[in-house]
Design a protein around this motif. Structure first.
Motif, PDB file in Angstrom:
ATOM      1  N   ILE A   1      39.790  48.480  40.250  1.00 28.97           N
ATOM      2  CA  ILE A   1      38.441  48.725  39.740  1.00 28.97           C
ATOM      3  C   ILE A   1      38.438  48.665  38.213  1.00 28.97           C
ATOM      4  O   ILE A   1      37.535  48.070  37.588  1.00 28.97           O
ATOM      5  N   GLY A   2      39.446  49.265  37.579  1.00 29.71           N
ATOM      6  CA  GLY A   2      39.541  49.193  36.125  1.00 29.71           C
ATOM      7  C   GLY A   2      39.663  47.756  35.640  1.00 29.71           C
ATOM      8  O   GLY A   2      39.061  47.380  34.622  1.00 29.71           O
ATOM      9  N   ASP A   3      40.427  46.943  36.387  1.00 28.19           N
ATOM     10  CA  ASP A   3      40.573  45.531  36.006  1.00 28.19           C
ATOM     11  C   ASP A   3      39.241  44.796  36.082  1.00 28.19           C
ATOM     12  O   ASP A   3      38.926  43.966  35.219  1.00 28.19           O
ATOM     13  N   GLN A   4      38.439  45.076  37.121  1.00 31.46           N
ATOM     14  CA  GLN A   4      37.145  44.392  37.266  1.00 31.46           C
ATOM     15  C   GLN A   4      36.214  44.747  36.121  1.00 31.46           C
ATOM     16  O   GLN A   4      35.499  43.890  35.592  1.00 31.46           O
ATOM     17  N   LEU A   5      36.235  46.006  35.713  1.00 23.84           N
ATOM     18  CA  LEU A   5      35.365  46.430  34.612  1.00 23.84           C
ATOM     19  C   LEU A   5      35.815  45.822  33.288  1.00 23.84           C
ATOM     20  O   LEU A   5      34.991  45.440  32.445  1.00 23.84           O
ATOM     21  N   ARG A   6      37.130  45.724  33.084  1.00 24.99           N
ATOM     22  CA  ARG A   6      37.638  45.139  31.834  1.00 24.99           C
ATOM     23  C   ARG A   6      37.342  43.645  31.756  1.00 24.99           C
ATOM     24  O   ARG A   6      37.031  43.116  30.681  1.00 24.99           O
ATOM     25  N   MET A   7      37.426  42.946  32.880  1.00 22.23           N
ATOM     26  CA  MET A   7      37.197  41.503  32.876  1.00 22.23           C
ATOM     27  C   MET A   7      35.715  41.144  32.871  1.00 22.23           C
ATOM     28  O   MET A   7      35.365  39.994  32.652  1.00 22.23           O
ATOM     29  N   GLY A   8      34.843  42.132  33.141  1.00 21.98           N
ATOM     30  CA  GLY A   8      33.419  41.881  33.076  1.00 21.98           C
ATOM     31  C   GLY A   8      32.777  41.803  34.441  1.00 21.98           C
ATOM     32  O   GLY A   8      33.327  41.200  35.372  1.00 21.98           O
ATOM     33  N   LEU A   9      31.609  42.435  34.580  1.00 19.85           N
ATOM     34  CA  LEU A   9      30.921  42.481  35.873  1.00 19.85           C
ATOM     35  C   LEU A   9      30.382  41.118  36.284  1.00 19.85           C
ATOM     36  O   LEU A   9      30.257  40.837  37.480  1.00 19.85           O
ATOM     37  N   SER A  10      30.058  40.273  35.316  1.00 15.51           N
ATOM     38  CA  SER A  10      29.513  38.958  35.663  1.00 15.51           C
ATOM     39  C   SER A  10      30.531  38.154  36.472  1.00 15.51           C
ATOM     40  O   SER A  10      30.200  37.570  37.503  1.00 15.51           O
ATOM     41  N   GLY A  11      31.779  38.138  35.997  1.00 17.19           N
ATOM     42  CA  GLY A  11      32.822  37.428  36.729  1.00 17.19           C
ATOM     43  C   GLY A  11      33.108  38.061  38.072  1.00 17.19           C
ATOM     44  O   GLY A  11      33.383  37.362  39.058  1.00 17.19           O
ATOM     45  N   PHE A  12      33.037  39.397  38.129  1.00 17.31           N
ATOM     46  CA  PHE A  12      33.280  40.072  39.408  1.00 17.31           C
ATOM     47  C   PHE A  12      32.220  39.704  40.441  1.00 17.31           C
ATOM     48  O   PHE A  12      32.532  39.418  41.596  1.00 17.31           O
ATOM     49  N   ILE A  13      30.951  39.695  40.036  1.00 18.02           N
ATOM     50  CA  ILE A  13      29.869  39.386  40.977  1.00 18.02           C
ATOM     51  C   ILE A  13      29.985  37.958  41.474  1.00 18.02           C
ATOM     52  O   ILE A  13      29.792  37.679  42.669  1.00 18.02           O
ATOM     53  N   ASP A  14      30.354  37.025  40.586  1.00 16.74           N
ATOM     54  CA  ASP A  14      30.478  35.624  40.997  1.00 16.74           C
ATOM     55  C   ASP A  14      31.637  35.412  41.962  1.00 16.74           C
ATOM     56  O   ASP A  14      31.584  34.511  42.810  1.00 16.74           O
ATOM     57  N   ASP A  15      32.691  36.212  41.836  1.00 16.40           N
ATOM     58  CA  ASP A  15      33.888  36.023  42.663  1.00 16.40           C
ATOM     59  C   ASP A  15      34.156  37.249  43.530  1.00 16.40           C
ATOM     60  O   ASP A  15      35.304  37.539  43.879  1.00 16.40           O
ATOM     61  N   ALA A  16      33.097  37.987  43.889  1.00 16.60           N
ATOM     62  CA  ALA A  16      33.263  39.273  44.581  1.00 16.60           C
ATOM     63  C   ALA A  16      33.930  39.112  45.942  1.00 16.60           C
ATOM     64  O   ALA A  16      34.773  39.934  46.327  1.00 16.60           O
ATOM     65  N   THR A  17      33.580  38.070  46.676  1.00 20.07           N
ATOM     66  CA  THR A  17      34.121  37.914  48.034  1.00 20.07           C
ATOM     67  C   THR A  17      35.641  37.792  48.024  1.00 20.07           C
ATOM     68  O   THR A  17      36.349  38.507  48.750  1.00 20.07           O
ATOM     69  N   ALA A  18      36.169  36.901  47.190  1.00 19.62           N
ATOM     70  CA  ALA A  18      37.616  36.701  47.151  1.00 19.62           C
ATOM     71  C   ALA A  18      38.338  37.922  46.593  1.00 19.62           C
ATOM     72  O   ALA A  18      39.379  38.342  47.116  1.00 19.62           O
ATOM     73  N   ARG A  19      37.787  38.516  45.542  1.00 17.28           N
ATOM     74  CA  ARG A  19      38.457  39.677  44.934  1.00 17.28           C
ATOM     75  C   ARG A  19      38.455  40.872  45.870  1.00 17.28           C
ATOM     76  O   ARG A  19      39.456  41.588  45.983  1.00 17.28           O
ATOM     77  N   CYS A  20      37.332  41.110  46.536  1.00 18.13           N
ATOM     78  CA  CYS A  20      37.264  42.251  47.466  1.00 18.13           C
ATOM     79  C   CYS A  20      38.173  42.032  48.665  1.00 18.13           C
ATOM     80  O   CYS A  20      38.761  42.987  49.186  1.00 18.13           O
ATOM     81  N   ARG A  21      38.290  40.811  49.093  1.00 19.32           N
ATOM     82  CA  ARG A  21      39.147  40.537  50.247  1.00 19.32           C
ATOM     83  C   ARG A  21      40.608  40.835  49.927  1.00 19.32           C
ATOM     84  O   ARG A  21      41.359  41.339  50.769  1.00 19.32           O
ATOM     85  N   ARG A  22      41.028  40.526  48.692  1.00 15.60           N
ATOM     86  CA  ARG A  22      42.426  40.776  48.332  1.00 15.60           C
ATOM     87  C   ARG A  22      42.733  42.274  48.282  1.00 15.60           C
ATOM     88  O   ARG A  22      43.759  42.715  48.814  1.00 15.60           O
TER      89      ARG A  22
END
Length: 462
Positions: free
Chosen positions: A175-196
């Motif tokens: 979760i800390g990594d997602q916030l540091r890298m930015g929410l925009s990138g997380f939302i665009d790639d949420a499916t793959a990141r959440c699956r991992r």
């Protein structure tokens, strides 16, 4: 005692399970393979995605089996792979002493050939009244065996708890990594990141939390594009609160239920302290959703028409998507007299139906008034469980309308509250005066289940 490959095929519920079993029937994936001297038991350890191999065992006398993997399929692909190894004689199952983890499983089995004592009855075909009346001798358990099993159980619980805590550490770091890298990138790639990260949680025995994270992208995509960043912050914040609550009280049954596992149906029904409510119920709606793990969740929402007891009840069932659509035993708007037993919780909601009778003729057609003010109904559940995802609500008199931008809103008749509605209200819901409205609040949107109007009941999709 060997097993035919046809038996393995019969145990596999679909072709994909059979293919997975064939893929696991490779000696390189297995270690510690062995069997009992009489050939009735086989066991082995299969390398999986986690750090520790899964322990797999099977009783060839009745095809009873067990695996330590978190899969919801029964039998899982690891059990099928073990049976495949035996059926095709891919590796030798050398006779060996039964490992303690296999003995422990056998000791907990009920009603199997491994647990039955030798019968003293007369041979088949011989009519002997005395033999029919004979009582099988009670098997006296060795206190040393009982103590050993208790110690093994305590050790397994400690190992499971340690694995969950390690997985939650990985989750908070993620979760800390997602916030540091930015929410925009997380939302665009949420499916793959959440699956991992969900796969990591499954390996860490936090399967329920993994399922919640696996469904997080679909909840974000259901929001308007401008609401997704704030929605992501709320979702990730709830995960942090849940992780820290588990770390503070890892033995709390209610928190453990939303992280790792839940009580079985049999456990809840047998619990003498479980809340039981005998009341008049109305079926509000049924929600059927295919999950990412291949299971279909069938949720039935009930409204308690009596003056006391939990206002809502949720009946939840899961079945494989390969089984096809199941017919429902309820119809929206149906009313019945029934007894429900609720899962233990500070805010009882999920329940099991114990008994169902026809509704009484004098059943009141009006829904009860809300138990509390709307603001309290929205905040009280969050004070008890800040990580909760859905809150059922019974709304007072109001109306649903659209704004100039096309958004849909529920507005209280007295003008004191306005809440956004998920989707577009069509048909009778749009613009109709609603005396009562049953809905699910997800933190940013209302999902209408059903409503009562001056002309009668309106379903959420009518």
């Amino acid at each position: 005692m060997a097993i035919d490959l046809k038996a393995v095929e019969q145990l596999a519920t679909d072709q994909s399970s059979l293919k997975a079993a064939a893929g696991l029937a490779k000696p390189a994936k297995w270690s510690g393979v062995g069997g009992s001297p009489d050939g009735a038991l086989i066991w082995g350890e299969c390398a999986g995605s986690g750090a520790n191999p899964y322990r797999v065992m099977a009783d060839l006398r009745d095809l009873g089996n067990k695996c330590t993997c978190p899969s919801r399929k029964f039998p899982c692909k690891h059990v099928l792979g073990l049976l495949w190894l035996n059926a095709e004689a891919i590796v030798p199952f050398a006779p060996a002493d039964t490992p303690a983890w296999v003995s422990d499983w056998l000791g907990r089995r009920r009603g199997t050939s491994a647990a039955k004592p030798a019968s003293t009855a007369a041979p088949a075909g011989e009519k002997d009244v005395r033999a029919a009346r004979a009582v099988e001798p009670e098997v006296v358990e060795d206190p040393k065996d009982a103590a050993r099993r208790e110690a093994q159980s305590a050790k397994r619980n400690e190992e499971t708890e340690r694995a969950i805590l390690d997985a939650l550490d990985a989750l908070e770091q993620w979760i800390g990594d997602q916030l540091r890298m930015g929410l925009s990138g997380f939302i665009d790639d949420a499916t793959a990141r959440c699956r991992r990260i969900a796969a990591r949680l499954v390996d860490g025995k936090a399967a329920v939390l993994a399922g919640r994270i696996d469904e997080l992208p679909s909840r974000l995509l259901a929001l308007a594009a401008g609401d997704r960043p704030s929605g992501a912050v709320v979702e990730l914040g709830k995960l942090v609160l849940l992780a820290r609550a588990f770390r503070a009280t890892p033995r709390d049954a209610e928190i453990r239920r939303v992280v790792a596992t839940t009580e079985t149906r049999e456990t809840v029904l047998a619990d003498p302290q479980a809340l039981r409510v005998n009341a008049q119920w109305e079926v509000l709606a049924e929600q059927v959703q295919t999950r990412r793990d291949g299971l279909v969740s069938q949720t039935t929402w009930l409204l308690n028409l009596a003056a006391s007891g939990p206002r809502f009840a949720m009946l939840l069932d899961f079945f494989p998507a390969s089984a096809g659509r199941r017919g429902s035993v309820f119809a929206p708007g149906e009313r019945f007299q029934g007894e429900l037993v609720f899962y233990p919780s500070q805010q009882p909601l999920r329940a099991l139906l114990v008994r169902r009778d026809a509704a009484e003729a004098m059943l009141n057609s009006e829904w009860p008034a809300p138990d509390m003010a709307l603001g309290e109904a929205l905040t009280r559940p969050l004070l008890a469980e800040p990580w909760i995802v859905e809150i059922p609500l019974l709304l007072p008199r109001g109306r649903i309308a659209r704004d100039d931008s096309g958004g849909t809103w529920w507005r209280a008749a007295d003008g004191t509250a306005t809440l956004p509605v998920a989707g577009n209200a069509v048909g009778l819901l749009a613009g109709t005066e609603l005396m009562r409205t049953a809905a699910i609040w997800s933190g940013n949107r209302l999902a209408i289940l059903a409503a009562q109007s001056p002309w009668g009941r309106i379903g959420g999709h009518d």
